[in-house]
Design a protein around this motif. Structure first.
Motif, PDB file in Angstrom:
ATOM      1  N   SER A 234      -7.817   9.602 -77.956  1.00  0.00           N
ATOM      2  CA  SER A 234      -7.582   8.603 -77.075  1.00  0.00           C
ATOM      3  C   SER A 234      -6.617   8.841 -75.909  1.00  0.00           C
ATOM      4  O   SER A 234      -7.178   8.664 -74.638  1.00  0.00           O
ATOM      5  N   TYR A 235      -5.688   9.746 -76.146  1.00  0.00           N
ATOM      6  CA  TYR A 235      -4.950  10.484 -75.098  1.00  0.00           C
ATOM      7  C   TYR A 235      -5.658  11.070 -74.181  1.00  0.00           C
ATOM      8  O   TYR A 235      -5.683  11.436 -72.665  1.00  0.00           O
ATOM      9  N   LEU A 236      -6.709  12.169 -74.575  1.00  0.00           N
ATOM     10  CA  LEU A 236      -7.385  12.913 -73.648  1.00  0.00           C
ATOM     11  C   LEU A 236      -8.603  12.182 -72.729  1.00  0.00           C
ATOM     12  O   LEU A 236      -8.597  12.400 -71.604  1.00  0.00           O
ATOM     13  N   THR A 237      -8.973  11.109 -73.409  1.00  0.00           N
ATOM     14  CA  THR A 237      -9.796  10.427 -72.469  1.00  0.00           C
ATOM     15  C   THR A 237      -9.137   9.285 -71.303  1.00  0.00           C
ATOM     16  O   THR A 237      -9.551   9.497 -70.130  1.00  0.00           O
ATOM     17  N   ILE A 238      -8.131   8.855 -71.715  1.00  0.00           N
ATOM     18  CA  ILE A 238      -7.341   7.977 -70.746  1.00  0.00           C
ATOM     19  C   ILE A 238      -6.707   9.032 -69.655  1.00  0.00           C
ATOM     20  O   ILE A 238      -6.693   8.662 -68.593  1.00  0.00           O
ATOM     21  N   SER A 239      -6.272  10.154 -70.164  1.00  0.00           N
ATOM     22  CA  SER A 239      -5.695  11.049 -69.204  1.00  0.00           C
ATOM     23  C   SER A 239      -6.695  11.686 -68.251  1.00  0.00           C
ATOM     24  O   SER A 239      -6.355  11.781 -67.040  1.00  0.00           O
ATOM     25  N   GLN A 240      -7.796  12.080 -68.884  1.00  0.00           N
ATOM     26  CA  GLN A 240      -8.868  12.578 -68.042  1.00  0.00           C
ATOM     27  C   GLN A 240      -9.392  11.412 -66.924  1.00  0.00           C
ATOM     28  O   GLN A 240      -9.457  11.669 -65.759  1.00  0.00           O
ATOM     29  N   LEU A 241      -9.416  10.207 -67.214  1.00  0.00           N
ATOM     30  CA  LEU A 241     -10.049   9.238 -66.147  1.00  0.00           C
ATOM     31  C   LEU A 241      -8.763   8.749 -65.316  1.00  0.00           C
ATOM     32  O   LEU A 241      -9.022   8.798 -64.276  1.00  0.00           O
ATOM     33  N   LEU A 242      -7.617   8.803 -65.780  1.00  0.00           N
ATOM     34  CA  LEU A 242      -6.359   8.576 -64.781  1.00  0.00           C
ATOM     35  C   LEU A 242      -6.442   9.447 -63.735  1.00  0.00           C
ATOM     36  O   LEU A 242      -6.061   9.349 -62.489  1.00  0.00           O
ATOM     37  N   SER A 243      -6.422  10.811 -64.399  1.00  0.00           N
ATOM     38  CA  SER A 243      -6.253  12.131 -63.445  1.00  0.00           C
ATOM     39  C   SER A 243      -7.567  12.053 -62.334  1.00  0.00           C
ATOM     40  O   SER A 243      -7.275  12.391 -61.078  1.00  0.00           O
ATOM     41  N   HIS A 244      -8.759  11.831 -62.839  1.00  0.00           N
ATOM     42  CA  HIS A 244      -9.669  11.704 -61.710  1.00  0.00           C
ATOM     43  C   HIS A 244      -9.499  10.575 -60.751  1.00  0.00           C
ATOM     44  O   HIS A 244      -9.613  10.776 -59.589  1.00  0.00           O
ATOM     45  N   THR A 245      -8.974   9.435 -61.053  1.00  0.00           N
ATOM     46  CA  THR A 245      -8.519   8.417 -60.054  1.00  0.00           C
ATOM     47  C   THR A 245      -7.307   8.820 -59.262  1.00  0.00           C
ATOM     48  O   THR A 245      -7.550   8.598 -57.907  1.00  0.00           O
ATOM     49  N   ILE A 246      -6.266   9.587 -59.785  1.00  0.00           N
ATOM     50  CA  ILE A 246      -5.226   9.915 -59.030  1.00  0.00           C
ATOM     51  C   ILE A 246      -5.690  11.031 -57.868  1.00  0.00           C
ATOM     52  O   ILE A 246      -5.322  11.147 -56.603  1.00  0.00           O
ATOM     53  N   GLY A 247      -6.468  12.151 -58.367  1.00  0.00           N
ATOM     54  CA  GLY A 247      -6.986  13.076 -57.865  1.00  0.00           C
ATOM     55  C   GLY A 247      -7.933  12.689 -56.447  1.00  0.00           C
ATOM     56  O   GLY A 247      -7.565  13.062 -55.259  1.00  0.00           O
ATOM     57  N   THR A 248      -8.719  11.369 -56.644  1.00  0.00           N
ATOM     58  CA  THR A 248      -9.442  11.173 -55.605  1.00  0.00           C
ATOM     59  C   THR A 248      -8.642  10.384 -54.704  1.00  0.00           C
ATOM     60  O   THR A 248      -8.662  10.227 -53.440  1.00  0.00           O
ATOM     61  N   ALA A 249      -7.556   9.681 -55.113  1.00  0.00           N
ATOM     62  CA  ALA A 249      -6.705   8.943 -54.425  1.00  0.00           C
ATOM     63  C   ALA A 249      -5.821   9.815 -53.183  1.00  0.00           C
ATOM     64  O   ALA A 249      -5.526   9.425 -52.108  1.00  0.00           O
ATOM     65  N   LEU A 250      -5.665  10.908 -53.704  1.00  0.00           N
ATOM     66  CA  LEU A 250      -4.798  11.667 -52.886  1.00  0.00           C
ATOM     67  C   LEU A 250      -5.482  12.121 -51.614  1.00  0.00           C
ATOM     68  O   LEU A 250      -4.764  12.680 -50.522  1.00  0.00           O
ATOM     69  N   THR A 251      -6.725  12.291 -51.577  1.00  0.00           N
ATOM     70  CA  THR A 251      -7.543  12.581 -50.376  1.00  0.00           C
ATOM     71  C   THR A 251      -7.425  11.498 -49.390  1.00  0.00           C
ATOM     72  O   THR A 251      -7.566  11.596 -48.301  1.00  0.00           O
ATOM     73  N   SER A 252      -6.965  10.267 -49.867  1.00  0.00           N
ATOM     74  CA  SER A 252      -6.725   9.114 -48.903  1.00  0.00           C
ATOM     75  C   SER A 252      -5.215   9.212 -48.425  1.00  0.00           C
ATOM     76  O   SER A 252      -4.896   9.030 -47.434  1.00  0.00           O
TER      77      SER A 252
END
Length: 314
Positions: free
Chosen positions: A170-188
């Motif tokens: 569960s931690y693996l899945t949530i952290s992966q989804l959250l990091s994808h969102t944060i990494g994309t947000a950094l481009t903005s």
């Protein structure tokens, strides 16, 4: 499909360095939201928290909002094209004050003949242009490396006894989804500025090399193959996977921005074709569409290779 269809459309906006991250952020947030809803539903349990109809109602709501947003972009693009047309007409009128009408018409006719006769040549040029090779290659390699992981990374935590393995997953899945969102947000958050020379290529290459050496290789060849039997130790591969996914999302979106910016700033040399604004826009859409194809190709091959490795691990 959104990479091939909608990302090229984002380049049509005059501020495409902001439009591309906005599209990526919307995609990442939608994936994150729906994945969290699916996890809350607890589909693998004997008593799901809510029915499938509720879940698909949520999906339909997100879809309707997305369609409304797409219709809004059509309206915005129509207004932008009107403004660009008025601006071009004004420039044409001003230029005619310093040149004869006949000379102007002759120049426009010859330019239109060059563009129509060399449209296929221009398309081949933007594909073969060495300025796009490094972003294409890095996009492919990143997708191969990251989409290889989902089938393999769970092996890093599956050996934890008791209830530790499901919790770690569960931690693996949530952290992966959250990091994808944060990494994309950094481009903005971190504004993109077109760099002359090979600065962007150097950053892309060095970033990928460091990520593979520091995170991907230890994650795959230490934790995924041998695994771990301690919950606290499992946090190390979970953190590595999250960092990799965040770096991937940031770099992937940046690659789209880089090729669109380079197509827009195509230099006029003997090997290139002097084109108008519409032709440059077509080139931006073309190279962005190719980037989407490269993205999907790397993801497909990486997933297939990961599946093959999982069968070997069994």
């Amino acid at each position: 499909m959104s990479l091939v269809l909608f990302y090229p459309r984002a380049t049509a906006f005059s501020s495409n360095t902001k439009a591309i991250p906005s599209l990526a952020n919307g995609t990442a947030m939608a994936n994150f939201l729906l994945a969290i809803v699916a996890m809350i539903q607890n589909p693998g349990g004997s008593n799901p928290n809510f029915s499938l109809s509720t879940y698909f109602t949520t999906v339909a709501f997100v879809f309707v909002i997305s369609v409304m947003g797409f219709i809004g972009t059509i309206v915005l693009l129509v207004e932008q094209k009107k403004k660009n047309k008025n601006s071009e007409e004004l420039k044409l009128l001003l230029s005619k004050q310093y040149s004869s009408v006949a000379a102007e018409e002759t120049s426009m006719n010859s330019a239109s003949h060059r563009i129509s006769a060399s449209s296929s040549t221009s398309s081949r040029f933007v594909v073969c242009d060495p300025r796009f090779r490094i972003p294409y290659l890095i996009q492919f390699l990143w997708n191969f490396a990251v989409f290889f992981l989902p089938g393999v990374v769970p092996y890093a935590v599956k050996s934890i006894p008791g209830n530790g393995s499901p919790l770690a997953l569960s931690y693996l899945t949530i952290s992966q989804l959250l990091s994808h969102t944060i990494g994309t947000a950094l481009t903005s958050i971190i504004s993109f500025q077109h760099q002359k020379g090979d600065n962007d290529d150097y950053r892309l290459t060095m970033g990928f090399g460091l990520a593979i050496a520091l995170f991907w290789v230890p994650l795959v060849f230490r934790f995924c193959i041998w695994g771990t039997t301690y919950f606290l130790v499992s946090l190390i591969p979970i953190a590595m996977n999250a960092i990799l996914c965040g770096c991937y999302s940031y770099t992937s979106t940046r690659c789209f921005q880089i090729v669109a910016s380079r197509a827009r700033n195509t230099p006029a040399t003997e090997s290139t074709i002097t084109v108008d604004q519409q032709q440059k826009q077509e080139q931006q859409e073309y190279v962005t569409r190719i980037m989407g194809v490269v993205h999907q190709l790397g993801a497909m091959i990486g997933s297939a290779f990961g599946f093959w490795m999982v069968t070997k691990l069994k």
